[in-house]
Write a protein that holds these residues in place. Structure first.
Motif, mmCIF file in Angstrom:
data_model
loop_
_atom_site.group_PDB
_atom_site.id
_atom_site.type_symbol
_atom_site.label_atom_id
_atom_site.label_comp_id
_atom_site.label_asym_id
_atom_site.label_seq_id
_atom_site.Cartn_x
_atom_site.Cartn_y
_atom_site.Cartn_z
ATOM 1 N N PHE A 1 -11.826 -37.744 39.443
ATOM 2 C CA PHE A 1 -12.643 -37.171 37.843
ATOM 3 C C PHE A 1 -12.723 -38.428 37.303
ATOM 4 N N ASP A 2 -13.756 -38.731 36.606
ATOM 5 C CA ASP A 2 -13.989 -39.557 35.731
ATOM 6 C C ASP A 2 -13.722 -41.277 36.480
ATOM 7 N N LEU A 3 -14.482 -41.181 37.576
ATOM 8 C CA LEU A 3 -14.318 -42.151 38.755
ATOM 9 C C LEU A 3 -12.884 -42.333 39.187
ATOM 10 N N TYR A 4 -11.775 -42.542 38.218
ATOM 11 C CA TYR A 4 -10.214 -42.512 38.695
ATOM 12 C C TYR A 4 -9.548 -42.209 37.323
ATOM 13 N N ASN A 5 -8.553 -41.595 37.526
ATOM 14 C CA ASN A 5 -7.515 -41.064 36.580
ATOM 15 C C ASN A 5 -6.198 -40.895 36.987
ATOM 16 N N GLY A 6 -5.387 -41.182 36.382
ATOM 17 C CA GLY A 6 -3.906 -40.697 36.689
ATOM 18 C C GLY A 6 -2.890 -41.761 36.952
ATOM 19 N N TRP B 1 -15.362 -56.775 38.203
ATOM 20 C CA TRP B 1 -14.043 -56.979 38.640
ATOM 21 C C TRP B 1 -13.917 -56.352 39.929
ATOM 22 N N HIS B 2 -13.513 -56.870 40.910
ATOM 23 C CA HIS B 2 -13.304 -56.251 42.059
ATOM 24 C C HIS B 2 -11.476 -55.832 42.225
ATOM 25 N N VAL B 3 -11.306 -54.881 42.379
ATOM 26 C CA VAL B 3 -9.657 -54.563 42.445
ATOM 27 C C VAL B 3 -9.613 -53.533 43.721
ATOM 28 N N ARG B 4 -8.708 -53.880 44.613
ATOM 29 C CA ARG B 4 -8.306 -53.165 45.759
ATOM 30 C C ARG B 4 -7.101 -52.350 45.683
ATOM 31 N N ALA B 5 -7.052 -51.103 45.955
ATOM 32 C CA ALA B 5 -5.879 -50.514 46.006
ATOM 33 C C ALA B 5 -5.639 -49.857 47.441
ATOM 34 N N ARG C 1 -8.822 -48.019 48.402
ATOM 35 C CA ARG C 1 -9.783 -47.742 47.643
ATOM 36 C C ARG C 1 -10.335 -49.183 46.910
ATOM 37 N N ASP C 2 -11.754 -49.437 47.035
ATOM 38 C CA ASP C 2 -12.176 -50.609 46.103
ATOM 39 C C ASP C 2 -12.854 -50.349 45.151
ATOM 40 N N PHE C 3 -12.513 -50.805 43.864
ATOM 41 C CA PHE C 3 -13.085 -50.555 42.520
ATOM 42 C C PHE C 3 -13.851 -51.731 42.333
ATOM 43 N N ALA D 1 -17.802 -48.833 37.851
ATOM 44 C CA ALA D 1 -19.122 -48.411 38.092
ATOM 45 C C ALA D 1 -19.258 -48.040 39.753
ATOM 46 N N VAL D 2 -18.391 -48.482 40.443
ATOM 47 C CA VAL D 2 -18.665 -48.092 42.055
ATOM 48 C C VAL D 2 -17.252 -48.137 42.632
ATOM 49 N N ILE D 3 -16.913 -47.019 43.478
ATOM 50 C CA ILE D 3 -15.676 -47.018 44.207
ATOM 51 C C ILE D 3 -15.920 -46.920 45.672
#
Length: 440
Positions: A275-280, A333-337, A350-352, A362-364
């Motif tokens: 939700f909201d692309l990512y939360n929590g 910004w590219h962030v990898r989790a 997940r790639d943000f 914008a994209v995940i």
């Protein structure tokens, strides 16, 4: 005042580096300059209605004469692969009738001046807690305008200003593979802690905002209510969540409203933290700041809110109607989790891709536990030009394995889609208030 002060803090940036804000960087940390040809310089964003606005919360397209510069489809996707995510490429290759229409880049994102100024103060004072799951010395605004870590970028998204106290009426659809869908409709009230009429400094300091979501349709779900007190450090203090079931007339705590718990009325098509692309809480992943890149992302998506369109015009089998979409070249910004060893989540990686001008994701690209690309999320950005707040016209989550998807935030057929500056008090966001909200 600090939210949490235990443990050694991870240092904020130096005053010398923070001095770049408002100069070569925008007040909230984006590169102010353009790239010479395709991305223009940021000149303040779109901060006033450029067209006749019939009422608050309805946004006519400020760029009605813009036409696509080109389209990316299966015939030419390889030419543009460096400016697309693997998930975007996979979506194009999965559907022969899907394409990405690329328009002129317009850097419309902006926030109220007081919040952009606050980002400069935060740069030298706000820091991560020792475990990286919370913030120290944070109250409001962008906490990390000059991020050094991947999780700092994610906290910029999580804490971004959403308009204070707002009510929105939206629809969510989860079409079958053949395109059939039945909307689920929500009335949602979100209020920043400091936006409450009875806000008291020092009270509930770890609560970022309060959120109440009432299902209004279909009738079998109408009256069910979700209440959330969104804590900032959810490892120190878990998110407070309650559910009211209108059939049972019972209020229950809802610890499952977190991580990969099922999303509300989503037919299994999203997790709670989608939700909201990512939360929590970020604690189940290791976060890597991969870097920055230029990328085609959904932007200035005003056509998706056109009041003359129906949901049938927008929702198609497999994906939204590409004729109504708009993508632009922006820096992200590219962030990898990556899921930590011993932790559990249905997404192993997940790639943000996070818009530098708004700090909105914008994209995940979501990968399963085997490392296979599974779901692709996109947020179709819209600048609320009358209130100075970037937001999402629609969120989508495409399931590449099932051929289904979810679209959330549709407003075309809803009355009063957005109402801002709603007067609210803390007693409206208590478990005792759920039954009142859920009366059919």
């Amino acid at each position: 005042m600090c939210l949490f002060t235990s443990g050694a803090a991870m240092a904020a940036v130096s005053a010398e580096e923070a001095a770049k804000l408002g100069n070569e960087l925008t007040p909230i940390g984006a590169e102010k300059a353009g790239n010479g040809d395709e991305i223009p310089a940021w000149t303040g964003g779109l901060t006033a209605p450029p067209v006749d606005q019939p009422e608050e919360g309805i946004y006519p397209n400020p760029f009605p004469d813009d036409k696509p510069l080109f389209k990316i489809d299966q015939s030419n996707v390889d030419e543009y692969k460096d400016r697309l995510s693997p998930g975007q490429i996979a979506t194009i290759n999965a559907y022969s009738d899907f394409f990405i229409p690329v328009y002129q880049t317009r850097r419309t994102a902006a926030y109220p001046d007081r919040l952009m100024k606050k980002a400069g103060e935060n740069a030298t004072t706000v820091s991560l807690t020792a475990d990286g799951n919370g913030l120290q010395d944070y109250q409001t605004g962008v906490p990390f305008p000059i991020p050094k870590k991947g999780v700092e970028v994610i906290f910029n998204h999580i804490t971004r200003y959403r308009g204070g106290s707002i009510i929105r009426n939206v629809a969510q659809v989860t079409p079958q593979a053949n395109g059939d869908f039945s909307p689920v409709k929500f009335s949602e009230h979100l209020a920043d802690r400091v936006a409450l009429a009875d806000y008291e400094p020092g009270k509930d300091d770890n609560v970022l905002f309060y959120f109440k979501q009432v299902i209004t349709a279909p009738s079998r779900l109408a009256g069910n209510v979700l209440l959330v007190h969104e804590t900032l450090d959810q490892v120190e203090e878990a998110r407070r969540a309650w559910l009211y079931n209108s059939g049972q007339r019972r209020v229950r705590r809802a610890p499952q409203v977190a991580y990969d718990g099922p999303g509300t009325a989503a037919d299994g098509q999203r997790t709670t933290d989608n939700f909201d692309l990512y939360n929590g809480a970020p604690d189940r992943y290791d976060w890597e700041l991969v870097g920055k890149k230029e990328m085609y992302i959904p932007y200035n998506s005003y056509r998706l809110t056109d009041r003359s369109l129906s949901y049938d015009d927008i929702v198609q089998p497999g994906h939204l109607n590409p004729e109504l979409l708009r993508y632009e070249l922006h820096r992200v910004w590219h962030v990898r989790a990556k899921l930590k060893d011993g932790e559990r989540h249905i997404y192993g990686q997940r790639d943000f891709y996070v818009d530098e001008d708004s700090w909105q994701i914008a994209v995940i690209d979501h990968y399963d536990g085997r490392g296979e690309l599974w779901r692709v999320a996109e947020a179709h950005m819209l600048q609320g030009y009358d209130i100075g707040v970037p937001s999402y016209a629609v969120e989508t989550l495409y399931d590449l394995l099932s051929g289904r998807y979810l679209a959330l935030g549709l407003t075309n057929e809803e009355d009063d889609p957005y109402t801002f500056n709603v007067k609210a008090r803390s007693n409206e966001f208590t478990p005792a208030a759920l039954r009142r909200a859920g009366v059919r």
